[in-house]
Design a protein around this motif. Structure first.
Motif, PDB file in Angstrom:
ATOM      1  N   ARG A   1      31.270  -7.507 -41.869  1.00 51.63           N
ATOM      2  CA  ARG A   1      31.589  -6.670 -40.713  1.00 51.63           C
ATOM      3  C   ARG A   1      32.551  -7.337 -39.733  1.00 51.63           C
ATOM      4  O   ARG A   1      33.177  -6.662 -38.916  1.00 51.63           O
ATOM      5  CB  ARG A   1      30.310  -6.344 -39.924  1.00 51.63           C
TER       6      ARG A   1
ATOM      7  N   HIS B   1      26.602  -7.291 -47.709  1.00 53.57           N
ATOM      8  CA  HIS B   1      27.112  -8.515 -47.090  1.00 53.57           C
ATOM      9  C   HIS B   1      27.269  -8.271 -45.589  1.00 53.57           C
ATOM     10  O   HIS B   1      28.294  -7.746 -45.141  1.00 53.57           O
ATOM     11  CB  HIS B   1      28.457  -8.921 -47.690  1.00 53.57           C
ATOM     12  N   GLU B   2      26.283  -8.629 -44.818  1.00 55.09           N
ATOM     13  CA  GLU B   2      26.282  -8.353 -43.385  1.00 55.09           C
ATOM     14  C   GLU B   2      27.496  -8.953 -42.679  1.00 55.09           C
ATOM     15  O   GLU B   2      28.063  -8.361 -41.770  1.00 55.09           O
ATOM     16  CB  GLU B   2      24.992  -8.886 -42.755  1.00 55.09           C
ATOM     17  N   ARG B   3      27.921 -10.145 -43.119  1.00 52.61           N
ATOM     18  CA  ARG B   3      29.031 -10.814 -42.438  1.00 52.61           C
ATOM     19  C   ARG B   3      30.396 -10.239 -42.818  1.00 52.61           C
ATOM     20  O   ARG B   3      31.428 -10.660 -42.277  1.00 52.61           O
ATOM     21  CB  ARG B   3      28.995 -12.317 -42.687  1.00 52.61           C
TER      22      ARG B   3
ATOM     23  N   PHE C   1      28.756  -3.421 -46.276  1.00 56.76           N
ATOM     24  CA  PHE C   1      28.105  -4.025 -45.115  1.00 56.76           C
ATOM     25  C   PHE C   1      26.618  -4.251 -45.371  1.00 56.76           C
ATOM     26  O   PHE C   1      26.042  -5.241 -44.914  1.00 56.76           O
ATOM     27  CB  PHE C   1      28.291  -3.135 -43.884  1.00 56.76           C
ATOM     28  N   LYS C   2      25.986  -3.329 -46.084  1.00 56.16           N
ATOM     29  CA  LYS C   2      24.567  -3.504 -46.397  1.00 56.16           C
ATOM     30  C   LYS C   2      24.357  -4.691 -47.332  1.00 56.16           C
ATOM     31  O   LYS C   2      23.356  -5.417 -47.225  1.00 56.16           O
ATOM     32  CB  LYS C   2      24.002  -2.228 -47.027  1.00 56.16           C
TER      33      LYS C   2
END
Length: 345
Positions: free
Chosen positions: A268, A264-266, A261-262
């Motif tokens: 999530r 690749h934010e998307r 998640f850190k």
């Protein structure tokens, strides 16, 4: 695959597991008994599901000129990294310069190629029949591959039609309560029969699936298994506005997913709802088979832009829910699709 003697075939895998190279050779030998136009590629493992195949696969698939022109246009690395790029411009170049594109691709790297632009271009724009077999193990031939595919195809297609007609979904199971929208999205059937131009899916097959609206998920999803093992202890993903806002639990997989998640934010965001339809799928610790178990569902996060969603990210992973109750509905109607793991179709 309904392979014909005059068709071109491409076999691709990675070097994650030694037995995959053995399978590559066996598949090659079997393919050559039907068609003399069989090519094979084994590439270095990419380490995550949903990453684009490397350059050597693109070269073998579309030819050197396609890769050279994509590089000249500044598109190739953006495609491989799933950064912002013009799909229209990329497709125009590929169509213009592609040469000897195969009619059949069988992809069995350890890490999945299903949710990639590479697969999307092949099936949607070249009519390639594409079997994706991530995490495949040879003994699956004696279980979830050994089924009545006409029966699996019909059940999967019937459920896919219900998903297409639906607008919202509610999921409940032990320590899981999740709701989201599927309004305006198309349901798809993974039938195991890849006979028509553009057909694609997994082998072993057996599911119906859909891309939920990315900002619509609320609630919590508790999972017992990662992609290839039972977790030491359950973890819970808490969703708000479609995205995982918190991960609870003590299994080492928590650190892995938070690290993703850190990066690749998307990653999530909710990506998929799938309903298993294969009567011989049993194994829980292998997600390729587990997500096909009849009476289960799976929820994925990450990339879904290749089957009707809008999220583009180099990550896609499914999490299976056992004995779920699923209600799907629209304006003025609702249907109990599963009740504690029993299909009501």
């Amino acid at each position: 695959m309904n392979l014909r003697e005059y068709e071109n075939v491409l076999l691709i895998t990675d070097d994650k597991k030694p037995y995959l190279m053995d399978l590559l050779w066996e598949f090659y030998q079997v393919g050559r008994t039907i068609s003399k136009r069989v090519k094979k590629v084994c590439y270095s493992s990419l380490g995550e599901h949903g990453k684009e195949p490397p350059e050597e696969v693109w070269v073998e698939t579309f030819g050197v000129s396609v890769v050279e022109e994509l590089k000249k246009s500044g598109l190739f690395n953006r495609i491989l990294n799933k950064e912002d790029y013009s799909e229209e411009d990329s497709i125009d170049i590929i169509k213009k310069y592609a040469k000897d594109v195969p009619q059949v691709v069988i992809a069995f790297p350890y890490y999945s190629t299903t949710h990639t632009f590479y697969r999307k271009v092949l099936t949607k724009h070249f009519g390639v029949r594409y079997a994706s077999m991530p995490l495949f193990e040879p003994d699956m031939f004696y279980g979830p591959m050994d089924v009545d595919w006409e029966e699996v195809s019909k059940l999967s297609s019937d459920i896919a039609q219900i998903l297409t007609e639906g607008e919202w979904v509610e999921v409940s199971a032990e320590k899981t309560s999740l709701e989201f929208s599927i309004e305006g999205r198309q349901g798809w059937a993974d039938t195991g029969l890849f006979h028509n131009p553009g057909d694609y899916g997994n082998l072993p097959a057996g599911e119906a699936f859909i891309a939920p609206l990315e900002d619509s998920a609320y609630g919590k999803l508790t999972i017992l298994y990662g992609p290839d093992r039972r977790l030491d202890s359950p973890i819970t993903l808490k969703f708000k506005n479609g995205a995982v806002e918190e991960v609870e639990g003590f299994d080492p997989y928590v650190d892995h997913i938070e690290g993703l998640f850190k990066e690749h934010e998307r990653a999530r965001f909710i990506a998929e709802l799938g309903i298993g339809t294969n009567p011989k799928a049993k194994r829980a610790e292998n997600i390729l088979e587990c997500e096909k178990i009849r009476g289960t569902i799976h929820i994925a996060i990450g990339d879904n832009h290749t089957f009707g969603g809008i999220n583009k990210v180099p990550f896609h992973t499914d999490y299976v829910v056992f004995e779920p109750t699923v209600v799907i509905g629209g304006k003025g109607w609702q249907k109990l699709l599963l009740e504690k793991g029993r299909l009501r179709v």
